[in-house]
Each structure stands twice: as C-alpha cells, then as structure tokens.
Design an enzyme around this catalytic site. Structure first.
Site, PDB file in Angstrom:
ATOM      1  N   ASN A  61     -61.408  89.757 -29.903  1.00  0.00           N
ATOM      2  CA  ASN A  61     -62.137  88.690 -30.339  1.00  0.00           C
ATOM      3  C   ASN A  61     -62.753  89.067 -31.884  1.00  0.00           C
ATOM      4  O   ASN A  61     -63.101  90.137 -32.242  1.00  0.00           O
ATOM      5  CB  ASN A  61     -63.099  88.474 -29.284  1.00  0.00           C
ATOM      6  CG  ASN A  61     -64.263  89.722 -28.958  1.00  0.00           C
ATOM      7  OD1 ASN A  61     -63.693  90.832 -29.041  1.00  0.00           O
ATOM      8  ND2 ASN A  61     -65.299  89.308 -28.582  1.00  0.00           N
ATOM      9  N   GLU A  63     -65.345  87.278 -34.425  1.00  0.00           N
ATOM     10  CA  GLU A  63     -66.864  86.425 -34.493  1.00  0.00           C
ATOM     11  C   GLU A  63     -67.220  86.134 -35.641  1.00  0.00           C
ATOM     12  O   GLU A  63     -66.557  86.657 -36.652  1.00  0.00           O
ATOM     13  CB  GLU A  63     -68.066  87.076 -33.394  1.00  0.00           C
ATOM     14  CG  GLU A  63     -67.516  87.317 -32.103  1.00  0.00           C
ATOM     15  CD  GLU A  63     -68.787  87.986 -31.445  1.00  0.00           C
ATOM     16  OE1 GLU A  63     -69.878  88.425 -31.858  1.00  0.00           O
ATOM     17  OE2 GLU A  63     -68.570  87.927 -29.977  1.00  0.00           O
ATOM     18  N   CYS A  72     -61.866  83.980 -29.108  1.00  0.00           N
ATOM     19  CA  CYS A  72     -61.487  84.802 -28.201  1.00  0.00           C
ATOM     20  C   CYS A  72     -60.243  85.605 -28.491  1.00  0.00           C
ATOM     21  O   CYS A  72     -59.418  85.352 -29.372  1.00  0.00           O
ATOM     22  CB  CYS A  72     -61.490  84.048 -26.935  1.00  0.00           C
ATOM     23  SG  CYS A  72     -62.734  83.368 -26.320  1.00  0.00           S
ATOM     24  N   GLU A  74     -57.928  86.559 -26.271  1.00  0.00           N
ATOM     25  CA  GLU A  74     -56.635  85.794 -25.885  1.00  0.00           C
ATOM     26  C   GLU A  74     -56.000  85.127 -26.967  1.00  0.00           C
ATOM     27  O   GLU A  74     -54.843  85.065 -27.245  1.00  0.00           O
ATOM     28  CB  GLU A  74     -57.055  85.274 -24.577  1.00  0.00           C
ATOM     29  CG  GLU A  74     -57.451  85.965 -23.462  1.00  0.00           C
ATOM     30  CD  GLU A  74     -59.006  86.078 -23.259  1.00  0.00           C
ATOM     31  OE1 GLU A  74     -59.533  86.216 -24.472  1.00  0.00           O
ATOM     32  OE2 GLU A  74     -59.685  86.051 -22.156  1.00  0.00           O
ATOM     33  N   CYS A 112     -61.856  82.765 -20.630  1.00  0.00           N
ATOM     34  CA  CYS A 112     -62.791  81.419 -20.702  1.00  0.00           C
ATOM     35  C   CYS A 112     -61.756  80.299 -20.469  1.00  0.00           C
ATOM     36  O   CYS A 112     -60.482  80.271 -20.735  1.00  0.00           O
ATOM     37  CB  CYS A 112     -63.534  81.465 -21.728  1.00  0.00           C
ATOM     38  SG  CYS A 112     -62.484  80.893 -23.397  1.00  0.00           S
ATOM     39  N   CYS A 115     -59.581  79.275 -23.356  1.00  0.00           N
ATOM     40  CA  CYS A 115     -58.313  80.295 -23.375  1.00  0.00           C
ATOM     41  C   CYS A 115     -57.289  79.852 -22.477  1.00  0.00           C
ATOM     42  O   CYS A 115     -56.120  80.043 -22.635  1.00  0.00           O
ATOM     43  CB  CYS A 115     -58.685  81.533 -23.266  1.00  0.00           C
ATOM     44  SG  CYS A 115     -59.580  82.376 -24.784  1.00  0.00           S
TER      45      CYS A 115
HETATM   46  N1  THU Z   1     -64.484  86.360 -25.189  1.00  0.00           N
HETATM   47  C1  THU Z   1     -63.261  86.630 -25.399  1.00  0.00           C
HETATM   48  O1  THU Z   1     -62.575  87.152 -26.272  1.00  0.00           O
HETATM   49  N2  THU Z   1     -62.501  86.309 -24.190  1.00  0.00           N
HETATM   50  C2  THU Z   1     -62.866  85.685 -23.351  1.00  0.00           C
HETATM   51  O2  THU Z   1     -62.115  85.035 -22.387  1.00  0.00           O
HETATM   52  C3  THU Z   1     -64.348  85.538 -22.940  1.00  0.00           C
HETATM   53  C4  THU Z   1     -65.314  85.608 -23.925  1.00  0.00           C
HETATM   54  C5  THU Z   1     -65.406  86.725 -26.425  1.00  0.00           C
HETATM   55  C6  THU Z   1     -65.934  85.644 -27.080  1.00  0.00           C
HETATM   56  C7  THU Z   1     -67.050  86.123 -27.911  1.00  0.00           C
HETATM   57  O3  THU Z   1     -66.693  86.805 -29.080  1.00  0.00           O
HETATM   58  C8  THU Z   1     -67.634  87.183 -27.007  1.00  0.00           C
HETATM   59  O4  THU Z   1     -66.496  87.316 -25.980  1.00  0.00           O
HETATM   60  C9  THU Z   1     -68.677  86.852 -25.919  1.00  0.00           C
HETATM   61  O5  THU Z   1     -68.600  85.515 -25.251  1.00  0.00           O
END
Ligand code: THU
Length: 160
Positions: A61, A63, A72, A74, A112, A115
């Site tokens: 991920n 940010e 994310c 994925e 999520c 994704c």
């Molecule tokens: N996140 C992912 O990378 N994948 C997911 O399926 C769930 C959430 C990340 C997004 C964000 O950077 C952090 O986790 C908190 O939500």
C-alpha cells in the site's frame, strides 16, 4: 421469493499447511509488506501475484498526505502487473496485512470492497478464476477459489 448465497473457503491454521508455491507467495507478500508506505495509518499490507508463466510480482500500500490519493496493496500490485503484462493470466494473489505494531491476535485481512471490484475486472477479462489468499502476519490464511466469491452481485462489463 427468498434465495440464499453460499461461498466456500479454505482455512489454513498456519503456513505449514500451505504448498510450496503458496508459501513462496506468502513470503513474497510479507517481504513486500515491509516496504509499504503507510505513515498515516501505520497499517502495512503486502501483496504478491503469481502469473501463468510462473513469474511472481509484489507490491504494497502507498499512502498520501491527501488521504484518498493513496492506494491499497492489491491495486498497486495488480495494476502494475496488468500495465506491464496485459496478456498474461494471473493465477494467484496473496495478501498479507496488519498494523505495523503487530499482535498475534490480528486476524487475516480481507481485501477492501474497492479492491475486490478492481480484481474482478481482471478475473473477468482473463476468463479464468484467480485463487485469492489473505492472511495476517500470524500465519492464519484464508483462501477463496475466485475473487468473485468475495463479491456477490459484482458489477462488470456485461452490464454496459
Ligand atoms: N489497505 C490495503 O492495502 N488493502 C486492503 O484491502 C485494506 C486496506 C491499506 C489502505 C491503507 O493504506 C491502509 O491499509 C489502512 O486502511
């Protein structure tokens, strides 16, 4: 008329129950997780992808100070794979997530909703299901045999 939906999934209590290639994907996802850029959530996620030619790619991920601009693990990973190998099928995706300060009780982290929708696009495009695994760092793993198992009534190009 009431109708029921049922999904099947496999549960692995720890990585010793995984096959060699599954373990390799797990390790690659954990390695990728270490490089996640998640200064705002402190929640690190890694993802590895196995292609039909045996190659493995990984990502994490990413940010952003403008929070919604991040992405994310994925989607970071699969978008990169699709951008570089548009005609190579994806066989398996392995996701490992958890807070930076990891606790044993952290459960497997499912992808999520956004994704799931994004991954289904490629499952539909390649006309072949993708095995999806998700885990926390504590080695418990959940496997579904298709991304669409996680998103009943998904929207795809057939509706356009
Ligand atoms: N996140 C992912 O990378 N994948 C997911 O399926 C769930 C959430 C990340 C997004 C964000 O950077 C952090 O986790 C908190 O939500």
């Amino acid at each position: 008329m009431k109708k029921d939906l049922q999904i099947s999934y496999e549960y692995f209590k720890n990585s010793s129950e995984l096959s060699d290639i599954e373990n390799t994907l797990f390790e690659r996802a954990k390695e990728a997780r270490e490089n996640a850029y998640a200064p705002y959530s402190q929640f690190l996620v890694g993802c590895s992808v196995l292609l039909e030619n045996g190659e493995i790619y990984s990502g994490n991920n990413q940010e952003n100070a403008a929070y919604p601009s991040g992405l994310c693990a994925e989607r970071t990973t699969v978008f990169w794979v699709a951008a570089n190998f548009p005609n190579v099928k994806i066989k398996k995706i392995f996701v490992v997530g958890g807070p930076k300060e990891f606790h044993k009780k952290n459960p497997p982290i499912p992808p999520c909703g956004a994704c799931r929708q994004s991954l289904i696009e490629y499952e539909t495009k390649q006309n072949e299901d993708i095995d999806l695994y998700f885990s926390s760092m504590n080695e418990e793993v959940v496997k579904v045999q298709a991304v669409k198992d996680l998103l009943p009534f998904y929207f795809d190009s057939s509706f356009l």
